[in-house]
Design a protein around this motif. Structure first.
Motif, short mmCIF file in Angstrom:
data_model
loop_
_atom_site.label_atom_id
_atom_site.label_comp_id
_atom_site.label_asym_id
_atom_site.label_seq_id
_atom_site.Cartn_x
_atom_site.Cartn_y
_atom_site.Cartn_z
N PHE A 15 0.94 -1.26 -0.04
CA PHE A 15 -0.03 -0.17 0.11
C PHE A 15 0.75 1.22 -0.11
CE2 PHE A 15 -2.14 3.24 2.45
CZ PHE A 15 -3.19 3.55 1.38
N SER A 16 2.06 1.29 0.97
CA SER A 16 2.53 2.46 0.83
C SER A 16 3.58 2.74 -0.38
CB SER A 16 3.81 2.16 1.99
OG SER A 16 4.92 3.07 1.90
N HIS A 17 3.70 1.48 -1.13
CA HIS A 17 4.41 1.67 -2.40
C HIS A 17 3.55 2.25 -3.45
CE1 HIS A 17 7.37 0.66 -5.65
NE2 HIS A 17 6.28 0.09 -6.32
N CYS A 18 2.40 1.72 -3.51
CA CYS A 18 1.55 2.00 -4.32
C CYS A 18 1.06 3.67 -4.18
CB CYS A 18 0.03 1.35 -4.36
SG CYS A 18 0.28 -0.22 -4.92
N ALA A 19 0.87 4.02 -2.75
CA ALA A 19 0.83 5.41 -2.37
C ALA A 19 1.87 6.28 -3.18
CB ALA A 19 0.46 5.58 -1.14
N ASP A 20 2.80 6.03 -2.66
CA ASP A 20 4.21 6.94 -3.22
C ASP A 20 4.11 6.72 -4.81
OD1 ASP A 20 5.17 6.94 -0.52
OD2 ASP A 20 6.71 5.43 -0.69
N PHE A 21 3.93 5.80 -5.48
CA PHE A 21 4.01 5.82 -7.02
C PHE A 21 2.86 6.82 -7.26
CE2 PHE A 21 2.11 4.03 -10.90
CZ PHE A 21 3.13 4.30 -11.70
N THR A 22 1.73 6.73 -6.86
CA THR A 22 0.77 7.43 -7.14
C THR A 22 0.95 9.15 -6.82
OG1 THR A 22 -1.26 5.82 -6.65
CG2 THR A 22 -1.96 8.01 -6.96
N ALA A 23 1.68 9.16 -5.93
CA ALA A 23 2.07 10.85 -5.41
C ALA A 23 2.91 11.29 -6.36
CB ALA A 23 2.55 10.84 -4.07
N ALA A 27 2.66 14.09 -8.92
CA ALA A 27 3.65 15.19 -9.24
C ALA A 27 4.21 15.38 -10.64
CB ALA A 27 4.82 15.12 -8.12
N HIS A 28 4.35 14.30 -11.11
CA HIS A 28 5.14 14.15 -12.47
C HIS A 28 3.89 15.01 -13.58
CE1 HIS A 28 7.15 13.12 -16.01
NE2 HIS A 28 5.92 12.68 -16.50
N ILE A 29 2.58 14.59 -13.28
CA ILE A 29 1.95 15.38 -14.11
C ILE A 29 1.63 16.76 -14.05
CG2 ILE A 29 -0.98 15.37 -14.73
CD1 ILE A 29 -0.82 12.40 -14.17
N ASN A 30 1.82 17.08 -12.58
CA ASN A 30 1.60 18.66 -12.14
C ASN A 30 2.79 19.45 -12.77
OD1 ASN A 30 0.52 20.91 -10.84
ND2 ASN A 30 2.08 20.79 -9.38
N ASP A 31 4.00 18.80 -12.83
CA ASP A 31 5.18 19.21 -13.33
C ASP A 31 4.99 19.32 -14.89
OD1 ASP A 31 6.48 19.22 -10.73
OD2 ASP A 31 7.80 17.59 -11.01
N LEU A 32 4.65 18.42 -15.61
CA LEU A 32 4.40 18.83 -16.83
C LEU A 32 3.56 19.76 -17.23
CD1 LEU A 32 4.76 17.17 -19.84
CD2 LEU A 32 2.68 15.96 -19.30
N GLU A 95 -1.19 13.76 -23.78
CA GLU A 95 -0.06 13.23 -23.13
C GLU A 95 -0.49 13.21 -21.70
OE1 GLU A 95 2.52 11.24 -23.95
OE2 GLU A 95 1.75 11.97 -25.85
N ILE A 96 -1.07 14.26 -21.06
CA ILE A 96 -1.62 14.20 -19.51
C ILE A 96 -2.89 13.05 -19.42
CG2 ILE A 96 -2.89 15.74 -18.01
CD1 ILE A 96 -1.06 18.16 -18.98
N GLU A 97 -3.35 13.17 -20.30
CA GLU A 97 -4.72 12.09 -20.32
C GLU A 97 -4.00 10.89 -20.21
OE1 GLU A 97 -8.22 10.63 -23.09
OE2 GLU A 97 -7.97 12.71 -23.01
N LYS A 98 -3.02 10.37 -21.01
CA LYS A 98 -2.36 9.04 -21.00
C LYS A 98 -1.86 8.74 -19.81
CE LYS A 98 -1.19 8.87 -26.05
NZ LYS A 98 -0.06 8.95 -27.03
N LEU A 99 -1.09 9.95 -19.21
CA LEU A 99 -0.41 9.64 -18.01
C LEU A 99 -1.44 9.44 -16.73
CD1 LEU A 99 2.30 12.43 -18.10
CD2 LEU A 99 2.52 9.89 -17.87
N CYS A 100 -2.52 10.16 -16.90
CA CYS A 100 -3.73 9.88 -15.98
C CYS A 100 -4.22 8.51 -16.00
CB CYS A 100 -4.79 11.05 -16.07
SG CYS A 100 -4.38 12.68 -15.44
N LEU A 101 -4.40 8.08 -17.18
CA LEU A 101 -5.32 6.87 -17.40
C LEU A 101 -4.13 5.67 -17.08
CD1 LEU A 101 -7.64 7.70 -20.39
CD2 LEU A 101 -8.17 7.36 -17.99
N GLY A 102 -3.16 5.74 -17.42
CA GLY A 102 -2.01 4.84 -17.47
C GLY A 102 -1.39 4.53 -16.08
#
Length: 102
Positions: A15-23, A27-32, A95-102
């Motif tokens: 769960f912690s790993h998944c939460a970190d990955f999601t965060a 952040a990557h999408i926001n940076d983009l 690209e943002i949509e792909k990142l959100c869905l992917g």
């Protein structure tokens, strides 16, 4: 009973790993998005400079002067960058949509 405890720890770690990955992904999408805005701003500055240079070139050409190869090369590179940035910006939403869905 020991198996249940280790399974619980593994689930917590997962769960912690998944939460970190999601965060990180958020952040990557926001940076983009931030990077695209910065790119648009910098492109606008470049185009303003290009317009200023073109005005000077036109005035000089009216006085029967010729463009230097350096000026012509710079103007050509600006045009190339402008097209590349326009393509990046148009692809941005997809690209943002792909990142959100992917």
């Amino acid at each position: 009973m020991g198996n249940i405890c280790s399974f619980s720890i593994s689930c917590d770690a997962l769960f912690s790993h998944c939460a970190d990955f999601t965060a990180r992904k958020a952040a990557h999408i926001n940076d983009l998005k931030d990077n695209i805005l910065t790119l648009q701003t910098e492109l606008q500055k470049l185009l303003e400079t290009r317009n200023d240079v073109l005005r000077r070139v036109i005035i000089a050409e009216q006085r029967h002067m010729r463009r230097t190869d350096q000026v012509q090369g710079w103007l050509s590179r600006v045009q190339t960058v402008e097209l590349e940035v326009a393509e990046l910006i148009s692809d941005n939403a997809q690209e943002i949509e792909k990142l959100c869905l992917g």
